[in-house]
Design an enzyme around this catalytic site. Structure first.
Site, short mmCIF file in Angstrom:
data_model
loop_
_atom_site.label_atom_id
_atom_site.label_comp_id
_atom_site.label_asym_id
_atom_site.label_seq_id
_atom_site.Cartn_x
_atom_site.Cartn_y
_atom_site.Cartn_z
N SER A 104 0.81 -1.21 0.00
CA SER A 104 0.00 0.00 0.00
C SER A 104 0.85 1.27 0.00
O SER A 104 1.64 1.49 -0.90
CB SER A 104 -0.97 -0.04 1.19
OG SER A 104 -1.98 0.92 1.08
N ASP A 240 -2.08 6.26 -3.34
CA ASP A 240 -0.89 5.61 -2.81
C ASP A 240 -0.48 4.49 -3.77
O ASP A 240 -1.02 4.37 -4.87
CB ASP A 240 -1.13 5.09 -1.39
CG ASP A 240 -2.14 3.96 -1.34
OD1 ASP A 240 -2.89 3.77 -2.32
OD2 ASP A 240 -2.20 3.26 -0.32
N ASP A 242 -0.87 1.32 -4.13
CA ASP A 242 -1.81 0.35 -4.71
C ASP A 242 -3.16 0.97 -4.98
O ASP A 242 -4.11 0.27 -5.34
CB ASP A 242 -1.94 -0.88 -3.81
CG ASP A 242 -2.66 -0.59 -2.49
OD1 ASP A 242 -2.59 0.56 -2.02
OD2 ASP A 242 -3.25 -1.52 -1.93
N ASP A 244 -5.51 2.28 -3.12
CA ASP A 244 -6.69 2.01 -2.29
C ASP A 244 -6.91 3.13 -1.28
O ASP A 244 -7.75 3.00 -0.40
CB ASP A 244 -6.58 0.66 -1.59
CG ASP A 244 -5.51 0.61 -0.52
OD1 ASP A 244 -4.69 1.55 -0.43
OD2 ASP A 244 -5.49 -0.37 0.25
#
Length: 319
Positions: A104, A240, A242, A244
């Site tokens: 993340s 960010d 990824d 999410d």
């Protein structure tokens, strides 16, 4: 063995805490839980596996795929796709499990493995404990034709972008800066906004495997603020690694934080008559100002433990 799963999967320094052998063992145990429960619909369970742009994601992806397939799970590899994209494809393809290899917003040396249940939702705590309980335990692997098949998926970005565009109103006339954090949304993010009609200035969208989240993205808003002002954009969004999580800035470069974004969405849905029971769900991390502002606007707030799984559970419970 101590607790492996945290609030968002298993994370740690890649090749330190999170090794290829651990990734393989975790995936085998996850597959065994699926097989033991026998709730899959095909002759074998089906998994969707995606990752972010970290260089370590390459070897961890292969370990995860090997573990799943060796335990009799068919695997579809979607390669670099945002975490919400893996969740969407897990649901859209009717897969029994999804796997995201990402840490993340964490720095590049870290990585993580997150398992998703059918429908693209996070595994509940009981299933995570069951996976952990099988670690290191003897098992009888399938042989011959019972091992899983591994297939690359041709159009994951295209299908995810189509899904995103179908969820928004046309954005024609808007100029938007998008900070992709050199992460998994470096292709999908700008493409989706452009397909929705916006003029897009994409920054930090050149991942090299090492630069993910490095001074950019949702944890470092300075580059986005400067770019919005420089390009005279209407707004800017920072993702960010990824994709999410998201923070925003307005046309003046002022930060619009998570609670403010949630308030804007809640009030917009309420004005359109689409906010069910005039209620918004947030975690206990949302500040008192947000709660008070919603109350003053006639919107109830339900608060949950920290973690998007708990938010989703609360939303589904009152759907």
């Amino acid at each position: 063995m101590g607790r492996l799963f945290g609030t968002d999967g298993v994370r740690g320094q890649a090749n330190g805490v999170l090794t290829a052998s651990l990734a393989l063992d975790l995936s085998v145990c996850a597959a065994r839980v699926l097989v033991d429960h026998g709730e899959y619909t095909g002759s074998r369970p089906l998994a969707v596996v995606g990752r972010d742009t970290r260089i370590s994601g390459q070897f961890l992806e292969h370990a995860v795929v090997a573990g799943l397939a060796s335990a009799g799970v068919d695997v579809v590899r979607v390669r670099v796709v945002p975490t919400p994209g893996v969740a969407h494809l897990t649901d859209a393809l009717g897969a029994d499990v999804g796997v995201v290899i990402s840490a993340s917003h964490n720095p590049m040396p870290d990585n993580g493995i997150k398992f998703l249940a059918r429908g693209g939702v996070k595994l509940d705590d009981a299933l995570e404990r069951e996976i952990e309980s099988l670690m290191g335990q003897p098992w009888q692997p399938p042989v011959g034709g019972d091992v899983g098949r591994v297939t690359p998926y041709a159009t994951p970005i295209e299908e995810y972008v189509d899904h995103l565009v179908a969820t928004v109103q046309p954005l024609r006339g808007l100029k938007v800066v998008l900070d992709c954090a050199h992460g998994a949304a470096s292709v999908a993010g700008p493409r989706a906004l452009e397909a929705a009609g916006a003029t897009v200035v994409a920054i930090n969208a050149s991942p090299d495997g090492l630069n993910i989240n490095d001074g950019v993205g949702s944890t470092h808003l300075g580059p986005l603020q400067a770019a919005v002002v420089e390009h005279g954009a209407d707004a800017g969004f920072a993702l960010d690694g990824d994709a999410d999580r998201c923070l925003a800035v307005d046309a003046a470069g002022q930060v619009v934080d998570g609670d403010q974004i949630l308030a804007i969405l809640a009030l917009g849905l309420r004005a359109a008559g689409q906010l069910k029971d005039d209620t918004v769900v947030a975690t206990v991390m949302s500040n008192l100002g947000f709660v008070n502002a919603m109350r003053d606007a006639g919107v109830a707030v339900r608060q949950t433990a920290v973690g998007d799984r708990y938010v989703l559970e609360e939303m589904n419970a009152h759907h």
